[in-house]
Every structure is written in C-alpha cells, then in structure tokens.
Design a protein around this motif. Structure first.
Motif, mmCIF file in Angstrom:
data_model
loop_
_atom_site.group_PDB
_atom_site.id
_atom_site.type_symbol
_atom_site.label_atom_id
_atom_site.label_comp_id
_atom_site.label_asym_id
_atom_site.label_seq_id
_atom_site.Cartn_x
_atom_site.Cartn_y
_atom_site.Cartn_z
ATOM 1 N N ALA A 125 -2.361 9.392 1.303
ATOM 2 C CA ALA A 125 -3.141 9.282 0.072
ATOM 3 C C ALA A 125 -2.369 9.847 -1.120
ATOM 4 C CB ALA A 125 -4.477 10.006 0.227
ATOM 5 N N PHE A 126 -2.612 9.241 -2.283
ATOM 6 C CA PHE A 126 -1.941 9.652 -3.516
ATOM 7 C C PHE A 126 -2.833 9.266 -4.692
ATOM 8 C CE2 PHE A 126 -0.369 5.643 -1.850
ATOM 9 C CZ PHE A 126 -0.684 4.762 -2.871
ATOM 10 N N PRO A 127 -2.636 9.852 -5.866
ATOM 11 C CA PRO A 127 -3.498 9.546 -7.025
ATOM 12 C C PRO A 127 -3.496 8.068 -7.390
ATOM 13 C CG PRO A 127 -2.189 11.508 -7.436
ATOM 14 C CD PRO A 127 -1.647 10.909 -6.174
ATOM 15 N N ARG A 128 -4.622 7.596 -7.907
ATOM 16 C CA ARG A 128 -4.756 6.187 -8.282
ATOM 17 C C ARG A 128 -3.757 5.813 -9.380
ATOM 18 N NH1 ARG A 128 -8.238 2.807 -6.524
ATOM 19 N NH2 ARG A 128 -9.466 4.479 -5.590
ATOM 20 N N LEU A 129 -3.475 6.745 -10.273
ATOM 21 C CA LEU A 129 -2.387 6.581 -11.239
ATOM 22 C C LEU A 129 -1.272 7.510 -10.781
ATOM 23 C CD1 LEU A 129 -4.080 6.451 -14.756
ATOM 24 C CD2 LEU A 129 -2.432 4.810 -13.845
ATOM 25 N N ALA A 130 -0.132 6.952 -10.362
ATOM 26 C CA ALA A 130 0.857 7.803 -9.721
ATOM 27 C C ALA A 130 2.251 7.213 -9.743
ATOM 28 C CB ALA A 130 0.447 8.071 -8.268
ATOM 29 N N TYR A 131 3.200 8.078 -9.546
ATOM 30 C CA TYR A 131 4.591 7.757 -9.288
ATOM 31 C C TYR A 131 4.648 6.749 -8.134
ATOM 32 C CZ TYR A 131 9.470 9.276 -8.186
ATOM 33 O OH TYR A 131 10.822 9.368 -7.958
ATOM 34 N N PRO A 132 5.263 5.584 -8.314
ATOM 35 C CA PRO A 132 5.192 4.537 -7.293
ATOM 36 C C PRO A 132 5.790 4.908 -5.943
ATOM 37 C CG PRO A 132 5.991 3.649 -9.382
ATOM 38 C CD PRO A 132 5.967 5.141 -9.525
ATOM 39 N N THR A 133 6.656 5.921 -5.890
ATOM 40 C CA THR A 133 7.363 6.229 -4.646
ATOM 41 C C THR A 133 6.444 6.821 -3.586
ATOM 42 O OG1 THR A 133 9.291 6.620 -6.049
ATOM 43 C CG2 THR A 133 9.506 7.227 -3.748
ATOM 44 N N TYR A 134 5.291 7.379 -3.973
ATOM 45 C CA TYR A 134 4.337 7.830 -2.944
ATOM 46 C C TYR A 134 3.919 6.647 -2.069
ATOM 47 C CZ TYR A 134 3.724 11.685 -6.320
ATOM 48 O OH TYR A 134 3.918 12.712 -7.203
ATOM 49 N N GLU A 135 3.585 5.538 -2.705
ATOM 50 C CA GLU A 135 3.203 4.343 -1.947
ATOM 51 C C GLU A 135 4.383 3.798 -1.152
ATOM 52 O OE1 GLU A 135 1.530 -0.232 -2.567
ATOM 53 O OE2 GLU A 135 1.546 1.159 -4.268
ATOM 54 N N VAL A 136 5.551 3.793 -1.759
ATOM 55 C CA VAL A 136 6.746 3.299 -1.075
ATOM 56 C C VAL A 136 6.995 4.090 0.210
ATOM 57 C CG1 VAL A 136 9.274 3.181 -1.246
ATOM 58 C CG2 VAL A 136 7.851 2.340 -3.127
ATOM 59 N N GLY A 137 6.856 5.413 0.139
ATOM 60 C CA GLY A 137 7.070 6.245 1.321
ATOM 61 C C GLY A 137 6.137 5.878 2.458
ATOM 62 N N ALA A 138 4.875 5.605 2.125
ATOM 63 C CA ALA A 138 3.917 5.196 3.150
ATOM 64 C C ALA A 138 4.321 3.857 3.759
ATOM 65 C CB ALA A 138 2.521 5.115 2.558
ATOM 66 N N ARG A 139 4.701 2.918 2.910
ATOM 67 C CA ARG A 139 5.036 1.580 3.387
ATOM 68 C C ARG A 139 6.328 1.571 4.215
ATOM 69 N NH1 ARG A 139 1.776 -2.255 1.590
ATOM 70 N NH2 ARG A 139 0.467 -1.852 -0.247
ATOM 71 N N LEU A 140 7.283 2.434 3.873
ATOM 72 C CA LEU A 140 8.534 2.469 4.621
ATOM 73 C C LEU A 140 8.300 2.816 6.094
ATOM 74 C CD1 LEU A 140 11.006 4.179 2.120
ATOM 75 C CD2 LEU A 140 11.249 1.907 3.122
ATOM 76 N N CYS A 141 7.332 3.680 6.373
ATOM 77 C CA CYS A 141 7.094 4.085 7.764
ATOM 78 C C CYS A 141 5.992 3.275 8.426
ATOM 79 C CB CYS A 141 6.784 5.579 7.847
ATOM 80 S SG CYS A 141 5.136 6.033 7.279
ATOM 81 N N GLY A 142 5.387 2.341 7.688
ATOM 82 C CA GLY A 142 4.337 1.515 8.262
ATOM 83 C C GLY A 142 2.954 2.115 8.203
ATOM 84 N N ALA A 143 2.796 3.241 7.472
ATOM 85 C CA ALA A 143 1.478 3.854 7.309
ATOM 86 C C ALA A 143 0.692 3.112 6.228
ATOM 87 C CB ALA A 143 1.617 5.328 6.947
ATOM 88 N N GLU A 144 -0.595 3.395 6.158
ATOM 89 C CA GLU A 144 -1.457 2.764 5.157
ATOM 90 C C GLU A 144 -1.478 3.605 3.881
ATOM 91 O OE1 GLU A 144 -6.176 1.738 4.305
ATOM 92 O OE2 GLU A 144 -5.554 2.459 6.283
#
Length: 368
Positions: A120-139
C-alpha cells in the motif's frame, strides 16, 4: 529475449517522463531557453567538504561492505538520534543503501513479497512505490487513509511525509495513529522521509520519533536520502533506520546481491551528516526560490495546495493537468503533470524549486 516470458517490463506502467518529451521540445524552443522545473534534480554545487571527503577516499581498491564502515554507522546512528529524536539507535538499527529510488523499487522483492501479497502507498505518490510492488508480482494498493484498508495480505505500508508530490506533512499524532494500526495488524511500515530537512510551513516529524513510535522501532523503518539536503543525487547516498530485525534480514539479502555503497561515497556520507552548515545554506537558496516562484504562480492565476514542505509547489489552475503543462511549455517552462503521481492529481502540476537562481528569475519574468 524470446525465451523470457512474460517480460518483467510488461508488469510496469509506461515510463511517465517519456510522455513529457513533446512539451519539453516546446519549452526548449523558447528564445531564452527552457526553464526545467519538472524532474526536481539538484543543480547547486556539491559542498566542498563533501567533495574533499570523496576525493580523500578515492584510493579504495578493495570491496566495500554492504553494512558500511564502523565510521559510517556511527555517523548514521548519531544523525538519527540528533536530527530525528530517535532513542536507543545502535548499529543494528541502520543500513546504508545505494540510492533511495533503488531501495523503493526493489524493497518488496528483497522482503520476499510476491503474488498474493499487497503493498500500500498514498493515492498521490511517487510512482516507484507501485513499480516496486509490480516488480515482485505483489498487488499495488493506493490509499487515502491506510487505516481504512483491509489488512488481509497487506505486508508493506508506505508512508511519505513530507509528500512527493504535494508537500503535505503528516503530524505526529496522525503518524502515531497509523503506526499503532499497522502494528495491531502486523503490517510493516516503511516511511519515506527524504524531504524531512525541507519543511517550510510545518516541521516534519520522523516515524522514529518517540511521539510516533512510542520509543520502540518494532515494525517501522525510515528511509532517508542525501540527494536533496546535500545536493548528492549523483552520489546515490541513502540509508535506512529502524527495526533491527527487518534491517538484519535486508542486510543478509543485500550481501548476496552485492548492493554495496562505494567506499568513497561512504566517506562522503560521513562528512555530509556531520555538517549542518551546508544544509542551512541550501535551505536558504530554496527558500528564496520558493518565495519567488510561489508569488509569480499565484499572480498568474494558480492556486498552491499543501506544499508546506519538500521541493515542489503543488499547483493548479482548476483545469486538466496536461492543459496546464501545455500552457507553461508555451512560456518555455516545463513542469510535471499531476497525474504522473496518481489519478487524484489530474488537475494539478508539480513545480520544482530545483533550478538555478537565473532560471528561476527567467520563469518569474515569463509568468508576469
């Protein structure tokens, strides 16, 4: 690449900055040149004492260690206690890392997260939080209030105060409420505090402050960077502080991965954390630029929201963000569209303070 299926890049969004290239070309065509207020990369000189420390350690033929020198760990623990107000910080509570962006991108992988886990990460956020989740296959799970999330499967919760892009600051009581909720649900908290030294209208508080964490580091880790405070983005100098068990696990993993901060950068970090004068001087530069830009933007019809800290002005003309980007590009000024940071930013732009005094002056004149 035909044998690689599926490609890792297929999990990731389009690299956002590529979408800005046509507007950059427009701004660059201005007769007096572009004023680039988009990325937020430092432009001022690296302080002399840091350069001397780097050069003095240039004769470093051997491999550095992932945990860093004892001198570096002393500098990290000392700064964390002195600047963040943390208590009982030992060498086991700190870990140097090669760049904060690199840490954010690969942290979920290094924590062993994957399919079925949630980040989980803030709705307005640095895009790399989402990238980190996607790199490992997490939601990836964006939130407005993390305590309203379903904790099932939630393994990692990112906080970001001061915020990139909005500059909003979470008060100590709010941070404490979130940390208590996360601990109750066994959710690991990582707090991105890379802009903590840059509070203007609010005093940012670390997740490691006793008023937030109750004097124990259990389940909380703070992320810090020297890129902004010391103009060291090119050095990739950053570090973690907090839960010793979590950092011990990351240390063990990173030893195998060879993620070693170069020895000269370790020496430069020691010098940077031991000196407050250059931090004050850099703050004074940004204060002057912030005042000039904010005044000019507001006179031009912008509203500035949040922005009580960090290196950005979260600005809006109450129109789609790409319309604003186009408007400013026609004036030779390049800014970042708010939707780079989430759909909630679709009517804002992020205006960085990281340009030379001469370029800031040029932007002010163009906005007049």
């Amino acid at each position: 690449m035909s044998a690689v299926s599926p490609r890792v890049s297929s999990r990731l969004p389009v690299f956002p900055w590529d979408r800005l290239e046509p507007y950059k070309a427009t701004a660059a065509a201005h007769p007096d040149g572009i004023v680039d207020l988009s990325i937020g990369t430092p432009v001022d000189p690296v302080p002399e004492l840091i350069r001397r420390a780097l050069a003095g350690a240039a004769d470093s033929p051997g491999y550095p260690t992932v945990w860093g020198t004892a001198e570096l760990r002393d500098a990290l623990t000392g700064w964390v206690e002195r600047r963040l107000g943390a208590r009982g910080v030992t060498h086991r509570n700190v870990l140097p890392v090669v760049g904060s962006k690199e840490l954010v991108a690969w942290l979920p992988t290094q924590l062993g997260l994957g399919a079925g886990d949630r980040v989980a990460f803030p709705r307005l956020a640095y895009p790399t939080y989402e990238v980190g989740a996607r790199l490992c296959g997490a939601e990836p799970v964006p939130y407005t209030d993390p305590t309203e999330l379903d904790p099932a499967g939630l393994k990692l919760l990112w906080l970001n105060s001061p915020s990139n892009p909005t500059g909003a600051v979470l008060p100590a009581a709010e941070l404490a409420r979130i940390v208590a909720w996360a601990r109750a649900h066994d959710v690991l908290v990582f707090s991105d505090e890379c802009y903590l030294e840059l509070g203007w209208e609010a005093e940012p508080v670390s997740v490691l402050h006793p008023d937030v964490c109750g004097g124990t580091h259990e389940g909380v880790v703070a992320v810090h960077s020297l890129s902004k405070r010391s103009n060291l983005a090119g050095y990739r100098a950053a570090f973690l502080a907090g839960d010793a068990e979590v950092l011990g696990e990351l240390l063990a993993v990173r030893k195998h991965g060879g993620m070693m901060t170069p020895a000269p950068v370790q020496a430069a970090t020691v010098a940077a954390l031991g000196d407050d004068t250059h931090v004050r001087e850099q703050r004074e530069r940004y204060t002057a630029r912030r005042t000039a830009l904010r005044t000019a933007l507001e006179a031009h019809g912008f509203r500035i929201d949040h922005s009580e800290a960090s290196l950005y002005l979260w600005s809006t003309r109450d129109e789609p963000c790409w319309d604003t980007v186009a408007h400013l590009a026609a004036l030779g000024i390049l800014v970042a569209p708010g939707d780079f940071y989430g759909e909630a930013g679709a009517r804002h732009v992020r205006v960085a303070l990281t340009a030379t005094d001469e370029r800031i002056e040029a932007a002010v004149k163009r906005l007049a």
